[in-house]
Write an enzyme that holds these catalytic residues in place. Sequence first.
Site, short mmCIF file in Angstrom:
data_model
loop_
_atom_site.label_atom_id
_atom_site.label_comp_id
_atom_site.label_asym_id
_atom_site.label_seq_id
_atom_site.Cartn_x
_atom_site.Cartn_y
_atom_site.Cartn_z
N GLU A 131 -131.16 -86.34 -1.26
CA GLU A 131 -130.42 -86.27 -2.53
C GLU A 131 -130.29 -87.65 -3.14
O GLU A 131 -130.35 -87.80 -4.37
CB GLU A 131 -129.03 -85.65 -2.28
CG GLU A 131 -128.22 -85.39 -3.56
CD GLU A 131 -127.40 -86.57 -4.04
OE1 GLU A 131 -126.92 -86.55 -5.19
OE2 GLU A 131 -127.24 -87.54 -3.27
N ASP A 167 -128.44 -86.69 3.65
CA ASP A 167 -128.84 -88.10 3.66
C ASP A 167 -127.70 -88.97 3.15
O ASP A 167 -126.81 -88.51 2.43
CB ASP A 167 -130.10 -88.32 2.84
CG ASP A 167 -129.95 -87.97 1.37
OD1 ASP A 167 -129.36 -86.91 1.08
OD2 ASP A 167 -130.40 -88.75 0.51
#
Length: 410
Positions: free
Chosen positions: A159, A97
């Site tokens: 994350e 991400d």
Amino acid sequence: MRRLLENRLVTMMPQTRTPKTETPQIMTPKEMLAKLVSFNTESQRSNLDLIHFCRDYLAGLGVESTLAHNAEGNKANLYATIGPKIDGGVVLSGHTDVVPVAGQDWTSDPWTLTERDGRLHGRGTCDMKGFDAIALALVPEMLAAPLKRPIHIALSYDEEVGCQGARVMIAAMAADGLKPAAVIVGEPSMMQVVTGHKGGLRMRTTVRGHAVHSSRVDVGVPAVMVAGRLIDWHNQVMAQNKTKADAGNGFEPPYTTLHVGVVQGGTAVNITAEHCSFTHEVRCIPGESFETYAQRYGAEVAALEAQMQAIAPQTGIDFVVTSDTPAMGPEENGAAEELCRRLTGDNGRHVVAYGTEGGLFQRAGWSTVVCGPGDIAQAHQPDEFITVAQLDAGTAFVRRLIADLARPAP
């Protein structure tokens, strides 16, 4: 195909993929980075298109991978083992991400890798698709080595919003019986060996006040002003921490910090606010406890709530922890540190203030360091970039790792 445990939690939703037989596509790290950047994986979006590409790419090389989904099924982690299915080996860990580009002034398309003056621009190039690209692009070299000890590639979701995916992925990897000797989290560190970082506790507080005309504030409970007292508590505690800081611990700043990032509340200047909410965080140095700060804050909340309810019983303060990511501390005789120092030649002491998934791997009992290409100063910025030199340095590092793991264990 490996038989999956039938009783695994539904949030993990593991899936395996039967290797394909067609000719595999060989890509350079730069080509792989261009492909990964082309997927918009902002944390508020699904990462499945990228994950499915990685799964199919690995399958084309004859490598089976496992997906571990979130509860909603719209995001997934991926992990795969190259080399012998034995204990030991190394995890190459990266997240998929990226942070949003909205409101940033980019001079080129953030989803198209653009090279200018030795810099590779695009969202996630530095944080941290550069490392992901290196690990994936070098899989053919891992297969050709051949490895005597395994390399586990581990790619996570979310994350950037509290390391949510890594919790699911680590649990799934452990349930599959993986027992790596070392974990390398490839966050941008300029290829320095980082052995410690702060942890992060994120919270949300909502104050429920009592609205009256501001001329009679004495009989109202102004939620914004109560929230202001709680916000100032963060400043007071951080000031106390600063006076006790150990300047030699390597952190910048060398103490636990507290911060309020977003505040929302009130309807008009002449009405005592009925509601106010804010989001806040604590970034702890290793050795300090999230629980201690949460308890101290909870005591402050309880004292203010009692004062509020003495005026209007229906008022109150709701406080929730939205995420807690543990710090990563230096290990005594850590296998990951020894390995990375040997491969990089870096013997300096490095700790960082930003958080990573490293603390979660360490908490699972796996020796962990942070070591990856790129400069953290470029992370989250408009025109984010990784230099070609750093991408090459990361590639050389992973090649040295492959050579090391191709030799018999000492």
